[in-house]
Design a protein around this motif. Structure first.
Motif, PDB file in Angstrom:
ATOM      1  N   VAL A   1       0.981  -1.267   0.127  1.00  0.00           N
ATOM      2  CA  VAL A   1       0.015   0.080   0.063  1.00  0.00           C
ATOM      3  C   VAL A   1       0.959   0.988  -0.054  1.00  0.00           C
ATOM      4  CG1 VAL A   1      -1.890   1.320   1.181  1.00  0.00           C
ATOM      5  CG2 VAL A   1      -1.793  -1.197   1.057  1.00  0.00           C
ATOM      6  N   GLY A   2       0.816   2.112  -0.751  1.00  0.00           N
ATOM      7  CA  GLY A   2       1.240   3.232  -0.826  1.00  0.00           C
ATOM      8  C   GLY A   2       0.287   4.566  -0.823  1.00  0.00           C
ATOM      9  N   THR A   3       0.599   5.701  -0.386  1.00  0.00           N
ATOM     10  CA  THR A   3      -0.272   6.773  -0.101  1.00  0.00           C
ATOM     11  C   THR A   3       0.085   8.047  -0.694  1.00  0.00           C
ATOM     12  OG1 THR A   3      -0.733   5.944   2.081  1.00  0.00           O
ATOM     13  CG2 THR A   3      -1.431   7.910   1.813  1.00  0.00           C
ATOM     14  N   MET A   4      -0.798   8.810  -1.201  1.00  0.00           N
ATOM     15  CA  MET A   4      -0.582   9.938  -1.893  1.00  0.00           C
ATOM     16  C   MET A   4      -1.799  10.704  -1.132  1.00  0.00           C
ATOM     17  SD  MET A   4       0.534   9.532  -5.876  1.00  0.00           S
ATOM     18  CE  MET A   4       0.806  11.222  -5.994  1.00  0.00           C
ATOM     19  N   VAL A   5      -1.512  12.145  -0.812  1.00  0.00           N
ATOM     20  CA  VAL A   5      -2.527  12.945   0.036  1.00  0.00           C
ATOM     21  C   VAL A   5      -2.480  14.320  -0.752  1.00  0.00           C
ATOM     22  CG1 VAL A   5      -2.690  11.667   2.194  1.00  0.00           C
ATOM     23  CG2 VAL A   5      -1.008  13.744   1.957  1.00  0.00           C
TER      24      VAL A   5
ATOM     25  N   ASP B   1      -4.440  18.543  -0.713  1.00  0.00           N
ATOM     26  CA  ASP B   1      -4.970  19.431   0.280  1.00  0.00           C
ATOM     27  C   ASP B   1      -6.330  19.940  -0.356  1.00  0.00           C
ATOM     28  OD1 ASP B   1      -4.153  21.384  -1.591  1.00  0.00           O
ATOM     29  OD2 ASP B   1      -2.492  22.165  -0.588  1.00  0.00           O
ATOM     30  N   ARG B   2      -6.982  21.070   0.063  1.00  0.00           N
ATOM     31  CA  ARG B   2      -8.215  21.501  -0.339  1.00  0.00           C
ATOM     32  C   ARG B   2      -8.081  22.112  -1.955  1.00  0.00           C
ATOM     33  NH1 ARG B   2      -9.311  26.901   0.800  1.00  0.00           N
ATOM     34  NH2 ARG B   2      -7.930  27.940   2.037  1.00  0.00           N
ATOM     35  N   GLN B   3      -6.610  22.538  -2.208  1.00  0.00           N
ATOM     36  CA  GLN B   3      -6.474  22.938  -3.590  1.00  0.00           C
ATOM     37  C   GLN B   3      -6.331  21.873  -4.585  1.00  0.00           C
ATOM     38  OE1 GLN B   3      -4.984  24.863  -1.028  1.00  0.00           O
ATOM     39  NE2 GLN B   3      -6.610  26.137  -0.900  1.00  0.00           N
ATOM     40  N   ARG B   4      -6.280  20.661  -3.922  1.00  0.00           N
ATOM     41  CA  ARG B   4      -5.930  19.653  -4.857  1.00  0.00           C
ATOM     42  C   ARG B   4      -4.527  19.611  -5.241  1.00  0.00           C
ATOM     43  NH1 ARG B   4     -11.200  17.991  -8.859  1.00  0.00           N
ATOM     44  NH2 ARG B   4     -12.795  18.427  -7.521  1.00  0.00           N
ATOM     45  N   GLN B   5      -3.736  20.049  -4.366  1.00  0.00           N
ATOM     46  CA  GLN B   5      -2.403  19.931  -4.554  1.00  0.00           C
ATOM     47  C   GLN B   5      -1.714  18.754  -3.646  1.00  0.00           C
ATOM     48  OE1 GLN B   5      -0.857  21.774  -6.863  1.00  0.00           O
ATOM     49  NE2 GLN B   5      -2.853  22.481  -7.435  1.00  0.00           N
ATOM     50  N   ILE B   6      -0.726  17.868  -4.344  1.00  0.00           N
ATOM     51  CA  ILE B   6      -0.331  16.780  -3.709  1.00  0.00           C
ATOM     52  C   ILE B   6       0.802  17.317  -2.484  1.00  0.00           C
ATOM     53  CG2 ILE B   6       1.290  14.772  -3.668  1.00  0.00           C
ATOM     54  CD1 ILE B   6      -1.667  14.426  -4.991  1.00  0.00           C
ATOM     55  N   VAL B   7       0.329  16.937  -1.554  1.00  0.00           N
ATOM     56  CA  VAL B   7       1.378  17.639  -0.345  1.00  0.00           C
ATOM     57  C   VAL B   7       2.432  16.511   0.368  1.00  0.00           C
ATOM     58  CG1 VAL B   7      -0.289  19.319   0.665  1.00  0.00           C
ATOM     59  CG2 VAL B   7      -0.712  17.207   1.517  1.00  0.00           C
ATOM     60  N   ALA B   8       2.076  15.183   0.108  1.00  0.00           N
ATOM     61  CA  ALA B   8       2.928  14.213   0.549  1.00  0.00           C
ATOM     62  C   ALA B   8       2.561  12.998  -0.090  1.00  0.00           C
ATOM     63  CB  ALA B   8       2.732  14.121   2.177  1.00  0.00           C
ATOM     64  N   GLN B   9       3.632  12.261  -0.362  1.00  0.00           N
ATOM     65  CA  GLN B   9       3.620  11.038  -0.977  1.00  0.00           C
ATOM     66  C   GLN B   9       4.431   9.922  -0.188  1.00  0.00           C
ATOM     67  OE1 GLN B   9       4.597  10.208  -5.101  1.00  0.00           O
ATOM     68  NE2 GLN B   9       5.708  12.218  -5.218  1.00  0.00           N
ATOM     69  N   SER B  10       4.056   8.688   0.182  1.00  0.00           N
ATOM     70  CA  SER B  10       5.075   7.708   0.817  1.00  0.00           C
ATOM     71  C   SER B  10       6.156   7.214  -0.180  1.00  0.00           C
ATOM     72  CB  SER B  10       4.148   6.573   1.423  1.00  0.00           C
ATOM     73  OG  SER B  10       3.616   5.938   0.363  1.00  0.00           O
ATOM     74  N   HIS B  11       6.991   6.626   0.449  1.00  0.00           N
ATOM     75  CA  HIS B  11       8.217   5.902  -0.301  1.00  0.00           C
ATOM     76  C   HIS B  11       7.526   4.879  -1.088  1.00  0.00           C
ATOM     77  CE1 HIS B  11      10.408   7.916   3.070  1.00  0.00           C
ATOM     78  NE2 HIS B  11      11.337   8.206   1.869  1.00  0.00           N
ATOM     79  N   LEU B  12       6.626   4.336  -0.801  1.00  0.00           N
ATOM     80  CA  LEU B  12       6.001   3.105  -1.573  1.00  0.00           C
ATOM     81  C   LEU B  12       5.002   3.694  -2.638  1.00  0.00           C
ATOM     82  CD1 LEU B  12       5.146   0.403   1.450  1.00  0.00           C
ATOM     83  CD2 LEU B  12       6.780   0.284  -0.484  1.00  0.00           C
ATOM     84  N   ALA B  13       4.606   4.715  -2.545  1.00  0.00           N
ATOM     85  CA  ALA B  13       3.815   5.467  -3.441  1.00  0.00           C
ATOM     86  C   ALA B  13       4.213   5.856  -4.577  1.00  0.00           C
ATOM     87  CB  ALA B  13       3.021   6.610  -2.807  1.00  0.00           C
TER      88      ALA B  13
ATOM     89  N   ASP C   1       6.772   4.547  -6.161  1.00  0.00           N
ATOM     90  CA  ASP C   1       6.751   2.974  -7.226  1.00  0.00           C
ATOM     91  C   ASP C   1       5.293   2.689  -7.567  1.00  0.00           C
ATOM     92  OD1 ASP C   1       9.687   2.963  -6.955  1.00  0.00           O
ATOM     93  OD2 ASP C   1       9.292   1.711  -5.217  1.00  0.00           O
ATOM     94  N   LEU C   2       4.571   2.575  -6.704  1.00  0.00           N
ATOM     95  CA  LEU C   2       3.050   2.330  -7.153  1.00  0.00           C
ATOM     96  C   LEU C   2       2.515   3.190  -8.035  1.00  0.00           C
ATOM     97  CD1 LEU C   2       1.634   1.351  -3.773  1.00  0.00           C
ATOM     98  CD2 LEU C   2       1.928  -0.390  -5.745  1.00  0.00           C
ATOM     99  N   PHE C   3       2.930   4.551  -8.011  1.00  0.00           N
ATOM    100  CA  PHE C   3       2.312   5.466  -9.173  1.00  0.00           C
ATOM    101  C   PHE C   3       2.946   5.324 -10.539  1.00  0.00           C
ATOM    102  CE2 PHE C   3       3.093   9.911 -11.090  1.00  0.00           C
ATOM    103  CZ  PHE C   3       1.637  10.129 -10.975  1.00  0.00           C
ATOM    104  N   ASP C   4       4.032   4.833 -10.471  1.00  0.00           N
ATOM    105  CA  ASP C   4       4.597   4.388 -11.950  1.00  0.00           C
ATOM    106  C   ASP C   4       3.805   3.339 -12.538  1.00  0.00           C
ATOM    107  OD1 ASP C   4       6.570   6.537 -11.678  1.00  0.00           O
ATOM    108  OD2 ASP C   4       8.208   5.357 -11.053  1.00  0.00           O
ATOM    109  N   GLN C   5       3.556   2.452 -11.665  1.00  0.00           N
ATOM    110  CA  GLN C   5       2.661   0.962 -12.278  1.00  0.00           C
ATOM    111  C   GLN C   5       1.358   1.482 -12.669  1.00  0.00           C
ATOM    112  OE1 GLN C   5       3.984  -1.803 -12.197  1.00  0.00           O
ATOM    113  NE2 GLN C   5       5.769  -1.244 -11.379  1.00  0.00           N
ATOM    114  N   VAL C   6       0.878   2.581 -12.283  1.00  0.00           N
ATOM    115  CA  VAL C   6      -0.727   2.929 -12.500  1.00  0.00           C
ATOM    116  C   VAL C   6      -0.927   3.965 -13.543  1.00  0.00           C
ATOM    117  CG1 VAL C   6      -1.487   1.867 -10.412  1.00  0.00           C
ATOM    118  CG2 VAL C   6      -1.017   4.653 -10.419  1.00  0.00           C
TER     119      VAL C   6
END
Length: 374
Positions: free
Chosen positions: A346-350, A352-364, A366-371
């Motif tokens: 499991v990887g996590t990307m979060v 904010d209310r402006q729909r800007q990515i404020v953080a992503q985990s280390h696993l995220a 790698d998973l982002f590249d997969q999708v």
């Protein structure tokens, strides 16, 4: 489907009831004897009609007409259930820039980042204009005011302030249908969708709602890999583990996903909260000073807590959020393994209310590249 959970009933979003009241009030304004008990609307999205009951209708002393409807969101855990919506319709002035002028009255929130404009969004405006225009006599203009008498009190119980809306509720939504995403029966339907997608793709993206689904496309994620989970993140993650999914990217608003860092896997506010407490614990974990931790704990919203961190120390804020998303990965994987004895990455990307990515985990990462779209 298990008979204990019959197919959940859909309802309608707030703009539909506001529009229905406006249609009934306009009909009465044009012909005083026309006082419909129900009105039929074209929902635009989806392209179908809806018949909405009108609870009360009356001309007012100033020449306007008031119609009252009551919200019915279907089988949802929705705090607006049965809340009254007042639609007041009056003839407009000759200098009115548009044939139909839509205004927000008491209980309609204000958008603080848009010069306090009423929180009446595009679908609501389009729906009202589309359904009222054919009824408007030639040469006439109209002023429509939507009032939510309970809106201010209900707004205090939502996360609206985190999205820049204060003093009430929003007429929000892109559809007229209120899908029962929080009803127990919806979980079975979501599982069926997940099963079909898991048979096609080893890596998937879980989004709680429309904001995540839309942002996923903008980020270049393949659309068919998206799975809308609503608040059922725990059961859906477990289902993914049982189906042998290789990895799940969680993409969501940080004010929701922060709950997972504290081991809360059903994110509806009726079930559990503790978001500021969890954020404060993340501050402790990265060595923040006690006054900062206390300020975050006392913040009214997670968004306000993040702003406190940024004002104090931007690098500290990034460390806190990095710890939070990595912690979500750990808790989610452990949750799945505890229920299935199966591993799930499991990887996590979060955002904010402006729909800007404020953080992503280390696993995220790698998973982002997969999708991504090929």
């Amino acid at each position: 489907m298990d008979s204990a959970f019959p197919k959940p009933r859909s309802g309608y979003t707030l703009p539909v009831f506001a529009c229905a009241g406006a249609v009934a009030a306009l009909r009465c304004l044009v012909h005083e004897g026309d006082r419909p008990a129900t009105v039929t609307l074209d929902l635009l999205n989806p392209p179908q009609s809806a018949e909405i009951p009108i609870n009360q209708l009356a001309p007012l002393p100033d020449g306007s007409v008031l119609a009252i409807t009551h919200s019915d969101p279907g089988d949802n855990l929705d705090l607006t259930r049965h809340t009254p919506l007042w639609s007041v319709v009056a003839w407009g002035g000759d200098d009115q820039p548009e044939p139909i002028q839509l205004e927000g009255g008491e209980g309609i929130g204000r958008q603080v980042d848009r010069e306090n404009a009423p929180a009446i969004y595009r679908y609501a405006r389009d729906l009202i204009t589309h359904n009222l225009t054919p009824l408007l006599p030639e040469g006439k203009t109209l002023r429509v005011t939507i009032i939510l008498p309970e809106g201010r009190a209900l707004g205090d119980r939502t996360s609206n302030a985190a999205f820049g809306v204060v003093d009430g509720l929003s007429l929000l939504g892109t559809s007229g249908i209120s899908a029962p995403l929080s009803a127990p029966g919806q979980l079975d339907q979501s599982r069926a969708i997940l099963q079909a997608k898991a048979a096609q793709y080893p890596h998937l993206v879980f989004c709680l709602g429309e904001n995540g689904l839309d942002l996923a496309i903008k980020l270049g994620i393949e659309g068919d890999r998206r799975v809308k989970t609503a608040n059922w993140l725990g059961p859906m993650l477990v289902e993914a583990g049982q189906l042998g999914v290789a990895g799940v990217l969680l993409l969501g608003y940080h004010g929701k996903l922060v709950k997972l860092a504290g081991g809360i896997f059903h994110t509806h506010h009726h079930v559990a909260d503790g978001r500021q407490e969890i954020l404060a614990a993340c501050c402790t974990a990265v060595g923040a000073e006690l006054p900062v931790i206390q300020s975050v704990l006392g913040a009214k919203t997670v968004e306000a807590g993040l702003e406190i961190l940024r004002q104090q120390d931007e690098p500290l804020a990034q460390r806190v959020y990095q710890h939070m998303v990595d912690r979500i990965d750990e808790r989610a994987a452990a949750y799945v393994y505890a229920h299935t004895a199966q591993p799930l990455t499991v990887g996590t990307m979060v955002f904010d209310r402006q729909r800007q990515i404020v953080a992503q985990s280390h696993l995220a990462k790698d998973l982002f590249d997969q999708v991504l779209v090929d």
